[in-house]
Design an enzyme around this catalytic site. Structure first.
Site, short mmCIF file in Angstrom:
data_model
loop_
_atom_site.label_atom_id
_atom_site.label_comp_id
_atom_site.label_asym_id
_atom_site.label_seq_id
_atom_site.Cartn_x
_atom_site.Cartn_y
_atom_site.Cartn_z
N GLU A 92 -116.78 49.58 -1.92
CA GLU A 92 -115.84 49.28 -0.84
C GLU A 92 -114.42 49.22 -1.39
O GLU A 92 -114.07 48.30 -2.12
CB GLU A 92 -116.20 47.94 -0.18
N LYS B 241 -120.74 41.94 8.47
CA LYS B 241 -120.16 41.27 7.32
C LYS B 241 -119.91 39.81 7.72
O LYS B 241 -119.29 39.54 8.75
CB LYS B 241 -118.84 41.94 6.93
N ARG C 58 -105.79 47.55 0.99
CA ARG C 58 -104.78 46.52 0.73
C ARG C 58 -103.63 47.02 -0.12
O ARG C 58 -102.68 46.28 -0.37
CB ARG C 58 -105.43 45.33 0.02
#
Length: 214
Positions: free
Chosen positions: A43, A131, A47
């Site tokens: 993943e 999640k 960011r």
């Protein structure tokens, strides 16, 4: 219409490395180390300015890597991530409007939730795996145990505050199919180019056992 299932992907490894890539040149060697260590699901969080380029580079150069885009927080991220090569998407949380956009995605999605109400709202959109974030701060193992009864059809990938000290406790829960974590990709190891350390951490994580059935 049923949504693309994440189960075939999640069956490949018990841990999803949550990666923050600051330098594009780190992307390929980092991904290779993770794949060599037995953690092919990677993943890459959106960011940093190079995140999408990192996904593109790994997808084209690292055999065996299954790229996901993390920190997906708006509809524009969905199209951009898939175009770059993401095979699945992960969001930290999910507003009602964003849930609809994620449900329309052509790839598997792990939408973020932190409460029973949020989980039920996502279930109404057809999501079966979510999640759970931030896992430790939002109730951790006790929370997941407590909702297994009233929400028996849901499975979770808890992320946030998980590391070597508690990962096995999470994976022992039948409603946890995998965990997300950054302990296998330490920032200092990435900065130093110590990808052998990353490979060794990944190898240890890939050997963890889980109770969930696929």
């Amino acid at each position: 219409m049923s949504l693309p299932s994440p189960f075939p992907l999640l069956a490949r490894a018990p841990v999803i490395p949550v990666v923050v890539i600051e330098r594009l040149e780190d992307a390929v060697p980092l991904a290779r180390a993770l794949v060599q260590g037995g953690l092919p699901l990677i993943e890459v969080t959106l960011r940093t300015p190079v995140a999408l380029e990192a996904i593109r580079a790994i997808a084209s150069e690292v055999e065996g890597a299954v790229l996901g885009a993390g920190t997906v927080t708006e509809p524009a991220h969905v199209e951009a991530s898939i175009e770059a090569g993401a095979a699945y998407l992960v969001s930290p949380g999910t507003t009602p409007a964003f849930a609809a956009a994620l449900a329309a995605a052509p790839v598997p999605v792990l939408p973020g939730c932190a409460s029973v109400s949020e989980a039920m709202a996502l279930m109404a959109h057809g999501f079966e795996v979510m999640k759970f974030f931030p896992a430790e701060a939002a109730g951790g193992v006790p929370f997941l145990k407590s909702i297994a009864g009233p929400l028996p059809g849901l499975r979770f990938c808890p992320t946030g505050g998980i590391g070597p000290g508690n990962v096995e406790t999470y994976l022992a829960l039948p409603n946890v199919v995998a965990v997300g974590g950054s302990w296998v990709v330490p920032a200092d190891a990435i900065r130093a180019g110590d990808f052998a350390r990353v490979r060794d951490l990944a190898l240890a994580a890939s050997r963890l056992k889980r109770a969930a059935k696929f």
